[in-house]
Design an enzyme around this catalytic site. Structure first.
Site, short mmCIF file in Angstrom:
data_model
loop_
_atom_site.label_atom_id
_atom_site.label_comp_id
_atom_site.label_asym_id
_atom_site.label_seq_id
_atom_site.Cartn_x
_atom_site.Cartn_y
_atom_site.Cartn_z
N TYR A 143 27.36 38.24 61.20
CA TYR A 143 28.48 37.31 61.30
C TYR A 143 28.80 36.79 59.91
CZ TYR A 143 31.25 33.21 62.66
OH TYR A 143 32.25 32.28 62.79
N ASP A 238 25.62 37.59 52.00
CA ASP A 238 26.07 36.38 52.67
C ASP A 238 24.82 35.54 52.93
OD1 ASP A 238 26.90 34.38 54.32
OD2 ASP A 238 28.08 35.65 55.66
N LYS A 266 26.38 25.81 54.85
CA LYS A 266 25.28 25.10 55.54
C LYS A 266 24.43 24.24 54.58
CE LYS A 266 25.91 28.03 59.47
NZ LYS A 266 26.19 29.43 59.66
C1 LIG Z 1 27.65 30.08 59.71
C2 LIG Z 1 27.88 31.34 58.98
C3 LIG Z 1 29.11 31.65 58.37
C4 LIG Z 1 30.33 30.80 58.58
O1 LIG Z 1 30.19 29.51 58.07
P1 LIG Z 1 31.16 28.34 58.62
O2 LIG Z 1 30.81 27.18 57.76
O3 LIG Z 1 30.79 28.16 60.05
O4 LIG Z 1 32.54 28.81 58.45
C5 LIG Z 1 29.20 32.77 57.58
N1 LIG Z 1 28.15 33.58 57.40
C6 LIG Z 1 26.94 33.34 57.97
C7 LIG Z 1 25.81 34.26 57.69
C8 LIG Z 1 26.79 32.23 58.79
O5 LIG Z 1 25.61 32.02 59.39
#
Ligand SMILES: *Cc1c(COP(=O)(O)O)cnc(C)c1O
Length: 423
Positions: A143, A238, A266
């Site tokens: 994701y 990511d 995060k």
């Molecule tokens: C949570 C998440 C995102 C998206 O971040 P948001 O702040 O919710 O837009 C992208 N990549 C990873 C790996 C994530 O866990």
């Protein structure tokens, strides 16, 4: 009093799609009503009826120091009095960028944004702008936020042009996204060969944590590095979940593999809405106003969010033992769950995930072998017992620094009772 989650959810559903501002909160996959949360402290959260839960969600990761950390809260309170945002330069932006660039060697320059989604979207644009190529390789089950080009998973095992995973995404937005299989280098090389001159980048969760927790297998990340170099593509990690969690320098530091660009979210905002993308200077110099890749944000780098991020990262840097302690707790929990429940439990650092199968889980396809009906039963029992885990099989358990051995033991015992009772 008289307030409860059921009546609030009824009100919410009338004015918000599904009653929520982000889908997984709706408890839909477990067929329950979400708990409305009033407050949190350390590793506990409290719903509006006053019920206390041990929290394994931690705001989906940011709360690595626990909720309402006294230093973070005090710094934010002090800062708030000077105004919430100016849309102009502040010293705090420089301070957070320096904290990161000085401590993470592969981040030479960084740009703050407001979410992980935005960080990924912007990093992809920078990668395309720098390489002047169009296509992106992503992995099934990873994701990367909800931007159009990333909402592609396609059918199981498909390594083909992506079909959008969401209504409202045009075929055009998705057709430059190529899908590979996690932990399968051959699937990546096949795509590189087929699309020889046109792959701008490979983007990967350097440990997947959005199909449950699926760590990168031995050699997988180093193999991606080599393939990207061979075919002239950039490697993007990511690190929205793994950054500042597996190590201060994230999965890149943990695995010793250097990406060209990274994305953060995060933890970097300490609970406030922040994301960031950064990496090699010559790539980041393509970003506006220095270069021709446009990217902007009215509230990007705002002083309150920067303060929460700075105070969180400073504490992580000031406590050199913190990652050993977190990782030890992760291993302890995972071992205990594995032994007492007999199912597959994946773990890396302070992330863990039980899959309701006895087979190994190494990619999207094997993750889907989990018995999600069993998950829902256990989820509901955990909630009754005061343990709050994410309301979906395909999420991680996040451990923060406030957990104690006896709380982990209580968690293991509760799982064991529920699973050996439901069998
Ligand atoms: C949570 C998440 C995102 C998206 O971040 P948001 O702040 O919710 O837009 C992208 N990549 C990873 C790996 C994530 O866990």
């Amino acid at each position: 009093m008289g307030k409860n989650s059921e009546t609030l959810f009824e009100r919410a559903k009338k004015v918000m799609p599904g009653g929520v501002n982000s889908p997984v909160r709706a408890f839909k996959s477990v067929g329950m009503t979400p708990r409305f949360i009033d407050k949190a402290c350390g590793n506990k959260i409290y719903d509006i009826e006053g019920k206390e839960y041990l929290d394994y969600v931690g705001s989906w990761g940011p709360m690595i120091l626990g909720h309402a950390d006294p230093k973070v809260i005090a710094a934010v309170q002090k800062r708030v009095e000077k105004g919430l945002s100016f849309g102009a330069c502040t010293e705090l932006e420089v301070e957070l960028a320096e904290l990161i660039c000085e401590n993470i060697p592969h981040v030479e320059m960084i740009r703050m944004v407001n979410s992980g989604t935005e960080a990924v979207m912007s990093a992809l644009r920078a990668a395309r702008g720098y390489t002047k190529k169009n296509k992106i390789i992503k992995f099934e089950g990873c994701y990367h936020g909800h931007s159009d080009a990333m909402l592609v998973k396609a059918g199981s095992g498909a390594m083909t042009f992506g079909d959008p995973d969401s209504a409202g995404v045009t075929k055009g937005a998705a057709e430059d996204t190529l899908l590979a299989r996690y932990n399968d280098l051959a699937s990546v090389e096949a795509l590189m060969k087929e699309n020889k001159e046109d792959v701008a980048c490979v983007i990967v969760e350097a440990t997947a944590a959005n199909m449950g927790v699926v760590p990168a297998a031995e050699g997988f990340l180093a193999g991606l590095r080599a393939l990207c170099d061979k075919y002239g593509a950039l490697l993007i990690f990511d690190e929205v979940i793994t950054g500042f969690r597996l190590a201060f320098g994230g999965a890149a530091e943990y695995f010793g593999v250097t990406p060209d660009l990274v994305t953060y979210g995060k933890i970097i905002g300490g609970g406030m809405p922040v994301g960031a993308y950064g990496g090699r200077k010559e790539i980041m110099e393509c970003v506006s106003p220095l270069g021709s890749v446009y990217q902007a944000g009215t509230l990007s780098g705002n002083p309150i969010a920067m303060t929460a991020g700075i105070e969180t990262l400073k504490q992580l840097l000031a406590d050199p033992g913190i990652y050993d302690r977190l990782n030890e707790m992760g291993a302890y929990l995972a071992d205990g769950l594995r032994q007492s429940c007999g199912f597959t439990v994946n773990n890396i650092g302070s992330l863990a995930c039980m899959f309701y199968t006895t087979e190994p889980v190494t990619d999207y396809e094997s993750a889907q072998k989990s018995d999600t009906v069993r998950f829902s039963h256990v989820f509901s029992g955990l909630l009754d017992a005061g343990i709050y885990v994410a309301p979906s099989q395909y999420e991680a358990m996040f451990i923060n620094s406030c957990f104690t051995r006896s709380e982990l033991d209580y968690t293991i015992e509760t799982y064991s009772k529920l699973i050996n009772g439901v069998k």
